[in-house]
Design a protein around this motif. Sequence first.
Motif, PDB file in Angstrom:
ATOM      1  N   ASP A  48       0.860  -1.179   0.000  1.00 37.11           N
ATOM      2  CA  ASP A  48       0.000   0.000   0.000  1.00 37.11           C
ATOM      3  C   ASP A  48       0.895   1.228   0.000  1.00 37.11           C
ATOM      4  O   ASP A  48       1.469   1.592   1.026  1.00 37.11           O
ATOM      5  N   VAL A 100       5.513   5.142  -8.739  1.00 37.16           N
ATOM      6  CA  VAL A 100       4.214   5.446  -8.146  1.00 37.16           C
ATOM      7  C   VAL A 100       3.864   6.898  -8.470  1.00 37.16           C
ATOM      8  O   VAL A 100       4.614   7.814  -8.140  1.00 37.16           O
ATOM      9  N   THR A 105      -1.546   3.809  -4.328  1.00 38.03           N
ATOM     10  CA  THR A 105      -1.240   2.795  -5.328  1.00 38.03           C
ATOM     11  C   THR A 105      -1.185   1.464  -4.602  1.00 38.03           C
ATOM     12  O   THR A 105      -0.464   1.321  -3.609  1.00 38.03           O
ATOM     13  N   MET A 107      -0.227  -2.276  -4.957  1.00 32.10           N
ATOM     14  CA  MET A 107       0.668  -3.027  -5.834  1.00 32.10           C
ATOM     15  C   MET A 107       0.949  -4.416  -5.278  1.00 32.10           C
ATOM     16  O   MET A 107       1.075  -4.601  -4.067  1.00 32.10           O
ATOM     17  N   VAL A 115       6.873  -6.378 -10.405  1.00 31.59           N
ATOM     18  CA  VAL A 115       5.475  -5.970 -10.332  1.00 31.59           C
ATOM     19  C   VAL A 115       4.604  -7.012 -11.023  1.00 31.59           C
ATOM     20  O   VAL A 115       4.781  -7.311 -12.202  1.00 31.59           O
ATOM     21  N   HIS A 117       0.990  -6.956 -10.406  1.00 34.43           N
ATOM     22  CA  HIS A 117      -0.271  -6.272 -10.699  1.00 34.43           C
ATOM     23  C   HIS A 117      -0.319  -4.994  -9.871  1.00 34.43           C
ATOM     24  O   HIS A 117       0.293  -4.919  -8.799  1.00 34.43           O
ATOM     25  N   SER A 118      -1.055  -4.002 -10.352  1.00 38.64           N
ATOM     26  CA  SER A 118      -1.204  -2.775  -9.570  1.00 38.64           C
ATOM     27  C   SER A 118      -2.400  -1.984 -10.060  1.00 38.64           C
ATOM     28  O   SER A 118      -2.875  -2.172 -11.186  1.00 38.64           O
ATOM     29  N   THR A 119      -2.871  -1.104  -9.207  1.00 41.95           N
ATOM     30  CA  THR A 119      -3.899  -0.145  -9.578  1.00 41.95           C
ATOM     31  C   THR A 119      -3.738   1.067  -8.673  1.00 41.95           C
ATOM     32  O   THR A 119      -2.974   1.031  -7.700  1.00 41.95           O
ATOM     33  N   ALA A 135      -4.862 -10.258  -9.173  1.00 41.84           N
ATOM     34  CA  ALA A 135      -3.402 -10.260  -9.079  1.00 41.84           C
ATOM     35  C   ALA A 135      -2.858 -11.666  -8.886  1.00 41.84           C
ATOM     36  O   ALA A 135      -1.749 -11.988  -9.342  1.00 41.84           O
ATOM     37  N   SER A 169      -3.572   1.749 -14.433  1.00 42.67           N
ATOM     38  CA  SER A 169      -2.749   1.480 -13.261  1.00 42.67           C
ATOM     39  C   SER A 169      -1.697   2.560 -13.031  1.00 42.67           C
ATOM     40  O   SER A 169      -0.805   2.389 -12.203  1.00 42.67           O
ATOM     41  N   ARG A 171       0.722   3.294 -14.872  1.00 43.60           N
ATOM     42  CA  ARG A 171       2.046   2.872 -15.341  1.00 43.60           C
ATOM     43  C   ARG A 171       2.266   3.466 -16.727  1.00 43.60           C
ATOM     44  O   ARG A 171       2.618   2.792 -17.687  1.00 43.60           O
TER      45      ARG A 171
END
Length: 407
Positions: A48, A100, A105, A107, A115, A117-119, A135, A169, A171
């Motif tokens: 987080d 970030v 974010t 992750m 990495v 997965h992330s959002t 994820a 995300s 990115r």
Amino acid sequence: MNSFKTITLSLLSLLFAGTVAAQGIHFVHSLDEAQQQAQKESKMIFVDFYTSWCAPCKMMAADVFPQQEVGDYFNNKFISVKIQCDDKGEGVELGKKFNVAAYPTLMFLDADLNVVHSTAGGLFAKGLIELAQLASDPNSNQLKLVKEWEAGNRDHQFAKNYFQTLMRSYRSEKASSDFIKYFGELSKTEKATTNTFELMQVLNITPFSDPFEYLEQNKKDYYRTIGKAKIDSTIANAYLWYFKRLQSVGLSNKDLSDFDNKMALFKRKKYPFYKEYEQYYTVLDSRGADGKDDIQLYMKRGSAFLKKYGKKNDDYTITLTHILGNLTGRRDQTVTGIQWMEELLERNNNPKYLKTYFYITWRNFQWDKALQIADQMKANAVASNSDTAEADKNIQMIKDLKIKYPI
């Protein structure tokens, strides 16, 4: 006896506190510690990335992470760690390392800190668990998409999904880097196809980037496949919002050199809308001799600009009015903004514009008018069978403000 009761109550308190703590996500104290545990237990890492000022971050910390169903799921499958990105220490550097760009974010990393997965953005319990499930799925997560892209899959639908996922995300750096390389490998004919143009819009390619420069220099090719009106409006809108963001950053940093340099390059391109944009950015930079926002100057410049160009683009009125609302905080301080919105609504009575009309009105402490607008917004929601929660919240807010600040 009293000592026995005291000890018993103390033990019960400790047990109870432990039970409450165990209900939510258990966070370790550093990424190094999380990595060591992840390697030892063969688990993924949940991170987080948050800041002290981020409202959605605070909401998740207070209302989501402590929930038992969230803790049960995450503690079983992940090693979790919180990283504060505004603490001027390791957290800042880790935020940069993992690119970030928004908070929170959320992750997911493998044990080697790749990495997976992330959002970005706050989630409630159900959404957070669904994110974690995605994820954890090796056939659907971002890492799978990245590996498939790197293996050479260039099917259009896959490419569109790949870039959309990266952009959602935050990115964008990777998305931009991958697209520029991909674009450079296309033939002249392939560059101007509808599929390629669709990807350019997914990535929101910006002025002065290689793909955008190519689009400008080969407009006639795109006219044939996309249409002249679409291409011309795409180019014009890209410059408009690019410079708005660039100016905003420059004003915040008290350094407009990048904005000024890019505007000079823009002027050399001799687009017919240069003067229009130049005047618009002059409105946005309405500072007095003391370097602070001059509301009267802003309204004067804004009115002159909207009189000349306002009918060309409704977004001008919406944007200038919203900014003016941010600068307002007393009765009838900026009624000019209310007039701007009423003129817009007279020529285009679009229900979505009521939100800005409501905002500038209550910021001027015109409670009765604001309440009428809020009532209309609720009626529109009911008529379209939409949720009225936001409208109800606005109505109650105005009623409370009317009591707190009677006129």
